[in-house]
Design an enzyme around this catalytic site. Structure first.
Site, PDB file in Angstrom:
ATOM      1  N   CYS A 160       0.839  -1.203   0.000  1.00  0.00           N
ATOM      2  CA  CYS A 160       0.000   0.000   0.000  1.00  0.00           C
ATOM      3  C   CYS A 160       0.871   1.249   0.000  1.00  0.00           C
ATOM      4  O   CYS A 160       2.082   1.174   0.126  1.00  0.00           O
ATOM      5  CB  CYS A 160      -0.878   0.000   1.230  1.00  0.00           C
ATOM      6  SG  CYS A 160      -1.718  -1.560   1.490  1.00  0.00           S
ATOM      7  N   ARG A 193       3.169   1.164  -7.343  1.00  0.00           N
ATOM      8  CA  ARG A 193       3.249   0.070  -6.371  1.00  0.00           C
ATOM      9  C   ARG A 193       2.054  -0.872  -6.472  1.00  0.00           C
ATOM     10  O   ARG A 193       2.070  -1.949  -5.887  1.00  0.00           O
ATOM     11  CB  ARG A 193       3.310   0.648  -4.957  1.00  0.00           C
ATOM     12  CG  ARG A 193       4.512   1.543  -4.738  1.00  0.00           C
ATOM     13  CD  ARG A 193       4.381   2.316  -3.453  1.00  0.00           C
ATOM     14  NE  ARG A 193       4.465   1.462  -2.292  1.00  0.00           N
ATOM     15  CZ  ARG A 193       5.595   1.073  -1.725  1.00  0.00           C
ATOM     16  NH1 ARG A 193       6.742   1.485  -2.233  1.00  0.00           N
ATOM     17  NH2 ARG A 193       5.601   0.302  -0.668  1.00  0.00           N
ATOM     18  N   TRP A 229      -3.714  -2.070  -1.215  1.00  0.00           N
ATOM     19  CA  TRP A 229      -3.594  -3.346  -1.929  1.00  0.00           C
ATOM     20  C   TRP A 229      -4.152  -4.352  -0.940  1.00  0.00           C
ATOM     21  O   TRP A 229      -3.550  -4.625   0.099  1.00  0.00           O
ATOM     22  CB  TRP A 229      -2.114  -3.613  -2.240  1.00  0.00           C
ATOM     23  CG  TRP A 229      -1.826  -4.949  -2.838  1.00  0.00           C
ATOM     24  CD1 TRP A 229      -1.801  -6.151  -2.190  1.00  0.00           C
ATOM     25  CD2 TRP A 229      -1.504  -5.236  -4.193  1.00  0.00           C
ATOM     26  NE1 TRP A 229      -1.482  -7.153  -3.071  1.00  0.00           N
ATOM     27  CE2 TRP A 229      -1.290  -6.627  -4.298  1.00  0.00           C
ATOM     28  CE3 TRP A 229      -1.364  -4.444  -5.347  1.00  0.00           C
ATOM     29  CZ2 TRP A 229      -0.942  -7.244  -5.495  1.00  0.00           C
ATOM     30  CZ3 TRP A 229      -1.022  -5.072  -6.525  1.00  0.00           C
ATOM     31  CH2 TRP A 229      -0.813  -6.457  -6.601  1.00  0.00           C
ATOM     32  N   ASN A 251       0.043   0.793   6.423  1.00  0.00           N
ATOM     33  CA  ASN A 251       0.624  -0.198   5.498  1.00  0.00           C
ATOM     34  C   ASN A 251       1.082  -1.395   6.295  1.00  0.00           C
ATOM     35  O   ASN A 251       1.516  -1.231   7.436  1.00  0.00           O
ATOM     36  CB  ASN A 251       1.869   0.371   4.802  1.00  0.00           C
ATOM     37  CG  ASN A 251       1.513   1.279   3.661  1.00  0.00           C
ATOM     38  OD1 ASN A 251       0.345   1.560   3.430  1.00  0.00           O
ATOM     39  ND2 ASN A 251       2.527   1.754   2.964  1.00  0.00           N
ATOM     40  N   GLY A 252       1.035  -2.576   5.699  1.00  0.00           N
ATOM     41  CA  GLY A 252       1.553  -3.751   6.383  1.00  0.00           C
ATOM     42  C   GLY A 252       0.448  -4.539   7.056  1.00  0.00           C
ATOM     43  O   GLY A 252      -0.718  -4.460   6.668  1.00  0.00           O
ATOM     44  N   GLU A 262      15.266 -22.570 -11.107  1.00  0.00           N
ATOM     45  CA  GLU A 262      14.844 -21.171 -11.065  1.00  0.00           C
ATOM     46  C   GLU A 262      16.012 -20.236 -11.413  1.00  0.00           C
ATOM     47  O   GLU A 262      15.847 -19.266 -12.145  1.00  0.00           O
ATOM     48  CB  GLU A 262      14.258 -20.857  -9.678  1.00  0.00           C
ATOM     49  CG  GLU A 262      13.880 -19.409  -9.415  1.00  0.00           C
ATOM     50  CD  GLU A 262      12.857 -18.840 -10.387  1.00  0.00           C
ATOM     51  OE1 GLU A 262      12.250 -19.590 -11.167  1.00  0.00           O
ATOM     52  OE2 GLU A 262      12.689 -17.601 -10.392  1.00  0.00           O
ATOM     53  N   LYS A 288      16.057 -17.647 -14.542  1.00  0.00           N
ATOM     54  CA  LYS A 288      16.310 -16.210 -14.369  1.00  0.00           C
ATOM     55  C   LYS A 288      17.393 -15.745 -15.328  1.00  0.00           C
ATOM     56  O   LYS A 288      17.258 -14.713 -15.976  1.00  0.00           O
ATOM     57  CB  LYS A 288      16.787 -15.918 -12.962  1.00  0.00           C
ATOM     58  CG  LYS A 288      15.902 -15.610 -11.826  1.00  0.00           C
ATOM     59  CD  LYS A 288      14.745 -14.716 -11.871  1.00  0.00           C
ATOM     60  CE  LYS A 288      13.603 -15.223 -12.699  1.00  0.00           C
ATOM     61  NZ  LYS A 288      12.397 -15.584 -12.000  1.00  0.00           N
ATOM     62  N   GLU A 334      16.299 -15.865 -19.070  1.00  0.00           N
ATOM     63  CA  GLU A 334      15.213 -14.927 -19.343  1.00  0.00           C
ATOM     64  C   GLU A 334      15.706 -13.486 -19.499  1.00  0.00           C
ATOM     65  O   GLU A 334      15.256 -12.774 -20.382  1.00  0.00           O
ATOM     66  CB  GLU A 334      14.229 -15.030 -18.172  1.00  0.00           C
ATOM     67  CG  GLU A 334      13.079 -14.071 -18.188  1.00  0.00           C
ATOM     68  CD  GLU A 334      12.215 -14.221 -16.930  1.00  0.00           C
ATOM     69  OE1 GLU A 334      11.029 -13.938 -17.027  1.00  0.00           O
ATOM     70  OE2 GLU A 334      12.729 -14.593 -15.854  1.00  0.00           O
ATOM     71  N   HIS A 390      24.507 -39.114 -16.936  1.00  0.00           N
ATOM     72  CA  HIS A 390      23.683 -39.756 -17.974  1.00  0.00           C
ATOM     73  C   HIS A 390      23.643 -38.926 -19.258  1.00  0.00           C
ATOM     74  O   HIS A 390      22.705 -39.024 -20.033  1.00  0.00           O
ATOM     75  CB  HIS A 390      22.277 -40.013 -17.437  1.00  0.00           C
ATOM     76  CG  HIS A 390      22.280 -40.867 -16.215  1.00  0.00           C
ATOM     77  ND1 HIS A 390      22.656 -42.193 -16.229  1.00  0.00           N
ATOM     78  CD2 HIS A 390      22.019 -40.573 -14.912  1.00  0.00           C
ATOM     79  CE1 HIS A 390      22.594 -42.685 -15.002  1.00  0.00           C
ATOM     80  NE2 HIS A 390      22.221 -41.726 -14.181  1.00  0.00           N
ATOM     81  N   LYS A 424       4.666  -9.857 -18.765  1.00  0.00           N
ATOM     82  CA  LYS A 424       4.528 -10.220 -17.349  1.00  0.00           C
ATOM     83  C   LYS A 424       3.456 -11.297 -17.175  1.00  0.00           C
ATOM     84  O   LYS A 424       3.586 -12.188 -16.356  1.00  0.00           O
ATOM     85  CB  LYS A 424       4.173  -8.964 -16.546  1.00  0.00           C
ATOM     86  CG  LYS A 424       4.081  -9.167 -15.053  1.00  0.00           C
ATOM     87  CD  LYS A 424       5.451  -9.299 -14.432  1.00  0.00           C
ATOM     88  CE  LYS A 424       5.399  -9.819 -13.008  1.00  0.00           C
ATOM     89  NZ  LYS A 424       6.669 -10.337 -12.557  1.00  0.00           N
TER      90      LYS A 424
HETATM   91  O1  M6R Z   1       1.593 -15.235 -13.186  1.00  0.00           O
HETATM   92  P1  M6R Z   1       2.138 -16.644 -13.166  1.00  0.00           P
HETATM   93  O2  M6R Z   1       2.796 -16.958 -11.869  1.00  0.00           O
HETATM   94  O3  M6R Z   1       1.119 -17.664 -13.507  1.00  0.00           O
HETATM   95  O4  M6R Z   1       3.242 -16.678 -14.293  1.00  0.00           O
HETATM   96  C1  M6R Z   1       3.849 -17.876 -14.657  1.00  0.00           C
HETATM   97  C2  M6R Z   1       5.117 -17.620 -15.448  1.00  0.00           C
HETATM   98  O5  M6R Z   1       4.827 -16.977 -16.652  1.00  0.00           O
HETATM   99  C3  M6R Z   1       6.118 -16.765 -14.658  1.00  0.00           C
HETATM  100  O6  M6R Z   1       6.386 -17.363 -13.419  1.00  0.00           O
HETATM  101  C4  M6R Z   1       7.432 -16.581 -15.421  1.00  0.00           C
HETATM  102  O7  M6R Z   1       8.065 -17.814 -15.572  1.00  0.00           O
HETATM  103  C5  M6R Z   1       8.311 -15.600 -14.665  1.00  0.00           C
HETATM  104  N1  M6R Z   1       7.945 -14.259 -14.962  1.00  0.00           N
HETATM  105  C6  M6R Z   1       9.754 -15.813 -14.916  1.00  0.00           C
HETATM  106  O8  M6R Z   1      10.548 -14.941 -14.181  1.00  0.00           O
END
Ligand code: M6R
Length: 618
Positions: A2, A27, A83, A109-110, A491, A495, A498, A514, A613
């Site tokens: 918030c 935000r 939020w 907030n919080g 992960e 990252k 991506e 393998h 996103k």
């Molecule tokens: O909104 P979602 O969590 O469903 O999104 C899933 C993926 O598109 C998302 O986690 C994507 O892999 C990340 N933005 C990667 O950093």
């Protein structure tokens, strides 16, 4: 997350306050409100939706002949963008919140962790609540303690509140005084001439002043047009130097960080704290009473299926290890885009968990719908109130990471992992598969995670930067991990590819022999997630295998693990915790490493090419 703005001075303040809120829009929020002292009353307007709705509500309020919220000489007020975390997105739940006399208004907030017990106590004393929020408790608590001195009432209330929050209070009988308090959530004072501001972030008042005083954790601030006094909760006045903000507006939106991704990496302690705090009210139990599934289902369910995409899938994998270990329930999982098309066997006794930060990912939603149609109960874990996932599920567990603008998921990931830990612990508690002592230790460990995230980021940041500098021109990175280290490796690899467009692969370390080991030579950096676990020795053998082929090893290890440092070229240490909780820390250096490699290559980390996103199209 918030937003708070407060003003006291000699200028009409409605527009100043709403303009301040506009600067906090980035935000994310779902409702907003503003209260000012005008013409001998507190005048308050709130609206669901964006700030245009709030402005329209203010206009309508004024033209209805009420004391106009806009009308001069209102020169003191508080405003808020909300939020939603506790309570739905409604006008009643939007801030500011008043007390029974409507003389005290607060914005917060919080999260107030002990809101339920305080609400009950106050209700028993005759206080009448008009919202479902934890925040409203604070205005009534101040009312209970108020005996003519607002600062004293805030101080006494502060002593009774648990959680992490920042709030600002004003009282009709003190038309030149704002009193604010901070427990962990940020709070900053803006210093003007004959006027002063308070905000949850600098952009809230940057257009008006660049002179600021930082409020530290656990401090109370009194703000009048003439000055600002910062004190301890016991009343000891503290000296605080003024700082000059040199950021431009763009940098201010990013909290002074060069990118949203970096800002969001640094928001992770807060995102996890928001997600766990009130769900862990003590050390003996996890409070997930908000889940509309019922304890009986959690106690008896005999199979859990997790569906998700991308980063959310990796959070789900960590959840699988946690649920199976702590609650002994079999967990299956699949990427949602596979699950939905493979004609999966779904039973009406299954609990299907869809993890999606946006709540709008088409494949995850389709997988959840499929499960529901087959009669399974569906739980959504999402960050966005009102998203489609919340409508398509039988129950929802919200992460509370706030709006994430960078396309690369960071703070939403650690919040999802925290949510999965909460669920695993609750299942273990209800099913009796975790002994009370073990549960206590794990809850204590989870509660310490926000401060450990902060510590990790502070200690590894410079080292990640240096390692990135020496490796940013490499053409390929291989990530390996075992057990709970595997999702972290996956992960980390996601990252890096991506945001840097450098090819990466990630493997269960036991699979190296393998086939993938053929990839290794002196040109391949290998990132090994080697934090504490029962398979650490095996992991170290895999690292040795890589070293023997000339690969440069960057290891993520638990502090004090000299055996890892001995076999790695570079080691990034994370603080010690229960080993099952290590992934939420181990991912942090990998986020930073990816960030700095992309940064060194001059790339736009907030908006990588070809990626959005939210992936809503099929
Ligand atoms: O909104 P979602 O969590 O469903 O999104 C899933 C993926 O598109 C998302 O986690 C994507 O892999 C990340 N933005 C990667 O950093």
């Amino acid at each position: 997350m918030c937003g708070i703005v407060g003003y006291v001075g000699d200028r009409p303040c409605r527009d100043l306050l709403i303009a301040g809120l506009e600067k906090l829009e980035y935000r994310g929020y779902d409702s907003a409100g503003v209260s000012v002292i005008s013409d001998g009353e507190i005048d308050s307007v709130r609206a669901v939706g964006n700030l245009a709705n709030l402005r329209a509500a203010v206009e309508e309020h004024s033209s209805n002949g009420s004391v106009a919220v806009a009308a001069p000489p209102a020169t003191i007020g508080v405003a808020h963008t909300r939020w939603a975390t506790h309570g739905r997105v409604t006008e009643e739940n939007a801030h500011p919140h008043g007390d029974c006399t409507d003389k005290i208004h607060i914005v917060l907030n919080g999260i107030v962790e002990n809101h339920a017990e305080l609400r009950k106590e106050l209700a028993d004393d005759g206080h009448v609540f008009t919202s479902e929020t934890d925040a409203e408790i604070v205005s009534h608590l101040i009312e209970r303690h108020y005996e003519g001195d607002l600062v004293d009432a805030v101080r006494r209330s502060f002593g009774e509140l648990r959680g992490h929050y920042a709030f600002v209070a004003m009282h009709l009988d003190h038309a030149d005084l704002l009193v604010a308090a901070r427990k962990e959530c940020p709070l900053i004072v803006g210093i003007g001439d004959g006027e002063n501001f308070v905000g949850s972030a600098i952009p809230a008042f940057l257009a008006e002043t660049r002179r600021v005083k930082m409020v530290e954790n656990g401090e109370i601030v009194t703000i009048t047009p003439e000055g600002v006094e910062i004190s301890t909760p016991e009343g000891e006045v503290l000296e605080r130097e003024e700082d000059e903000v040199t950021w431009d507006e763009d940098a201010a939106e990013k909290g002074g960080y060069p990118t949203f991704m970096k800002k969001e990496i640094h928001e992770q302690p807060d995102a996890v704290a928001e997600t766990i705090t009130d769900r862990l009210p003590g050390l003996d139990s996890v409070d997930l009473s908000e889940l509309e599934l019922g304890d009986e289902l959690l106690r008896t369910v005999d199979r859990i299926v997790i569906v998700a995409c991308g980063t959310s899938y990796h959070a789900g994998m960590i959840g699988r290890y946690a649920i199976e270990k702590w609650a002994r329930v079999p967990v299956e999982m699949d990427v949602a885009s596979e699950f939905r098309y493979r004609d999966p066997v779904i039973r009406d006794t299954d609990l299907v968990i869809g993890i999606t930060q946006s709540g709008e990912t088409a494949d995850t939603l389709a997988a959840m719908r499929l499960a529901r149609e087959a009669g399974a109960k569906v739980l959504a874990i999402t960050n966005i109130m009102g998203s489609q996932a919340t409508r398509d599920a039988d129950a929802v567990l919200f992460t509370r990471a706030g709006l994430e603008i960078g396309v690369a998921a960071t703070k939403t990931f650690v919040s999802q992992v925290a949510a999965m830990y909460l669920l695993g612990l609750r299942l273990g508690e209800l099913r009796g598969t975790l002994a009370p002592d073990e549960l206590r230790e794990l809850i204590a460990g989870l509660k310490s995670i926000p401060s450990k995230i902060e510590e990790t980021i502070a200690t590894v940041d410079a080292r990640c930067k240096a390692i990135a500098r020496s490796h940013h021109e490499r053409r390929f990175f291989l990530y390996i991990g075992r057990h709970i280290g595997l999702p972290v490796a996956l992960e980390g690899a996601l990252k890096l590819k991506e945001i840097s467009y450098i090819p990466t692969d990630a493997y269960a370390a036991g699979e190296m022999k393998h086939g993938p080991i053929a990839l290794l030579d002196e040109s391949t950096p290998i990132v090994a997630v080697a934090t504490d676990s029962p398979v650490l020795e095996k992991m170290l053998s895999n690292v040795e295998e890589a070293r023997a082929r000339g690969a440069d090893v960057i290891a993520i290890a638990t502090e004090g693990s000299d055996n890892v440092a001995e076999v790695a070229d570079q080691t990034l240490f994370v603080p010690r915790t229960d080993w099952m909780l290590q992934p939420i820390l181990a991912v942090l250096p990998l986020q930073l490493l990816a960030y700095y490699i992309a940064w060194d290559n001059g790339l736009n980390v907030d908006q990588p090419r070809n990626l959005a996103k939210t992936v809503t199209v099929e």
